[in-house]
Design a protein around this motif. Structure first.
Motif, short mmCIF file in Angstrom:
data_model
loop_
_atom_site.label_atom_id
_atom_site.label_comp_id
_atom_site.label_asym_id
_atom_site.label_seq_id
_atom_site.Cartn_x
_atom_site.Cartn_y
_atom_site.Cartn_z
N PRO A 16 19.38 18.27 -43.55
CA PRO A 16 20.57 18.92 -43.30
C PRO A 16 20.29 19.89 -42.22
N SER A 17 21.23 20.05 -41.29
CA SER A 17 21.12 20.75 -40.13
C SER A 17 22.61 21.21 -39.71
N ARG A 18 22.61 22.39 -38.94
CA ARG A 18 23.91 22.79 -38.65
C ARG A 18 23.78 24.07 -37.55
N THR A 19 24.81 24.36 -37.08
CA THR A 19 25.09 25.70 -36.04
C THR A 19 25.62 26.78 -36.88
N LEU A 20 25.00 27.84 -37.00
CA LEU A 20 25.58 29.05 -37.89
C LEU A 20 25.68 30.11 -36.73
N GLN A 21 26.49 31.17 -37.12
CA GLN A 21 26.59 32.56 -36.33
C GLN A 21 25.65 33.57 -37.06
N ILE A 22 24.82 34.35 -36.31
CA ILE A 22 24.26 35.46 -36.99
C ILE A 22 24.79 36.63 -36.36
N PRO A 23 25.18 37.60 -37.44
CA PRO A 23 25.52 38.81 -36.79
C PRO A 23 24.56 39.90 -36.22
N THR A 24 24.77 40.24 -35.06
CA THR A 24 23.70 41.14 -34.46
C THR A 24 24.37 42.50 -34.09
N ALA A 25 23.57 43.28 -33.55
CA ALA A 25 24.43 44.85 -32.96
C ALA A 25 24.99 44.48 -31.80
N ASP A 26 25.03 43.34 -31.22
CA ASP A 26 25.71 43.13 -30.23
C ASP A 26 26.74 41.96 -30.07
N GLY A 27 27.07 41.29 -31.31
CA GLY A 27 27.89 40.41 -31.38
C GLY A 27 27.32 39.43 -32.45
N GLN A 28 27.63 38.13 -32.18
CA GLN A 28 27.32 36.93 -32.99
C GLN A 28 26.40 35.81 -32.05
N ALA A 29 25.12 35.69 -32.65
CA ALA A 29 24.37 34.84 -31.93
C ALA A 29 24.55 33.52 -32.78
N ASP A 30 24.81 32.49 -31.83
CA ASP A 30 24.87 31.12 -32.56
C ASP A 30 23.41 30.62 -32.61
N ALA A 31 23.05 29.70 -33.77
CA ALA A 31 21.82 29.47 -34.02
C ALA A 31 21.76 27.90 -34.64
N PHE A 32 20.81 27.39 -34.49
CA PHE A 32 20.54 26.03 -34.95
C PHE A 32 19.63 26.31 -36.20
N VAL A 33 20.10 25.50 -37.43
CA VAL A 33 19.14 25.73 -38.63
C VAL A 33 19.01 24.37 -39.28
N ALA A 34 17.90 24.17 -39.75
CA ALA A 34 17.32 22.73 -40.25
C ALA A 34 16.70 23.23 -41.49
N PHE A 35 16.66 22.43 -42.70
CA PHE A 35 16.11 22.72 -43.90
C PHE A 35 16.00 21.53 -44.61
N PRO A 36 15.11 21.51 -45.71
CA PRO A 36 14.82 20.19 -46.66
C PRO A 36 16.16 19.68 -47.38
N ASP A 37 16.05 18.58 -47.77
CA ASP A 37 16.99 17.95 -48.61
C ASP A 37 16.69 18.59 -49.88
N GLY A 38 17.53 18.56 -50.69
CA GLY A 38 17.56 18.53 -52.17
C GLY A 38 17.53 19.73 -52.79
N GLY A 39 18.17 20.88 -52.23
CA GLY A 39 18.59 22.20 -52.47
C GLY A 39 17.23 22.89 -52.74
N GLY A 40 17.11 23.82 -53.50
CA GLY A 40 15.98 24.83 -53.56
C GLY A 40 15.80 26.02 -52.68
N ARG A 41 14.89 26.88 -52.88
CA ARG A 41 14.66 27.74 -51.71
C ARG A 41 13.20 27.33 -51.09
N HIS A 42 13.10 27.88 -49.73
CA HIS A 42 12.30 27.51 -48.84
C HIS A 42 11.68 28.65 -48.11
#
Length: 244
Positions: free
Chosen positions: A2-28
């Motif tokens: 899984p991967s996607r682009t998300l928005q990270i709130p910052t003191a100066d606005g919204q930082a777009d970011a790419f995230v990737a993480f393992p299949d299958g759920g859970g916490r990493h």
């Protein structure tokens, strides 16, 4: 993966970011990956996916979000010698505008984002970075000693962080330097500073390399050095980031 682009709130606005993480759920365990000055692009997304495949939640923020969402400039598929000066001329003003104050403010936001993600475990995180991103990773680790357990930087001007930053590090550190960036004498001086700061570290020159050796879309790319980078990075993360 899984991967996607998300928005990270910052003191100066919204930082777009790419995230990737393992299949299958859970916490990493979380990894904050700082890109080089050329920013988020296919090669960085692929590296993030590769790292995520080993069991990590990886976030790659757009460092220069204040100037707009990624991609901020039109990059060629291959950044060779003939186009590099033009590309660097476009990104350099953004690098110069990215002050230490902005770096640390954004780091607060990026680490808060990781802490809030349901896919990320409650333990410490790692920060890693390439080129200018390695300096940002070093400053982030120094500013958050209780949160960052591992720091890795590659072909990065980490010496610019200075002895004061090194003295604040509690993370285990790996610095992988390009042979074209650092003489053996300069490496010795850097490592002396790390010793004086009491850092737990490895810091070495990767043989035969030039600046940017991890980046497969540039003429600096060295496949053997990229593999050495993984050979150093993955055991560091395995030692320092417990998995549930």
């Amino acid at each position: 993966m899984p991967s996607r682009t998300l928005q990270i709130p910052t003191a100066d606005g919204q930082a777009d970011a790419f995230v990737a993480f393992p299949d299958g759920g859970g916490r990493h365990p979380g990894v904050l990956m700082y890109a080089d000055g050329f920013g988020i692009r296919p090669v960085l997304r692929e590296m993030a996916r590769e790292l995520a495949a080993h069991g990590y939640y990886v976030v790659v923020p757009n460092l220069f979000y204040r100037h707009g969402p990624a991609p901020l400039i039109e990059l060629p598929e291959y950044i060779g010698a003939e186009v590099r000066p033009s590309v660097i001329a476009q990104v350099m003003p953004m690098i110069q505008a990215h002050t230490t104050e902005r770096v640390l403010s954004d780091a607060d936001a990026y680490l808060a984002f990781l802490a809030a993600r349901p896919e990320v475990g409650a333990g410490p995180v790692a920060v890693t970075g390439y080129c200018i991103g390695g300096l940002l990773a070093t400053r982030t680790a120094a500013a958050h000693p209780g949160r960052v357990a591992a720091l890795a930087a590659f072909h990065a001007p980490v010496g610019a962080a200075g002895p004061d930053s090194f003295s604040k590090l509690t993370a285990e550190v790996h610095f992988g330097h390009a042979e074209g960036d650092l003489t053996p004498e300069a490496l010795g001086e850097l490592n002396d500073s790390l010793d004086a700061a009491g850092a737990r570290y490895s810091s070495e020159i990767y043989p035969g390399t030039v600046h940017g050796f991890t980046m497969a879309d540039t003429d600096a790319f060295d496949p053997a050095a990229l593999q050495l980078h993984w050979d150093r990075l993955l055991p560091l993360l395995a030692r320092t980031l417990p998995k549930s």
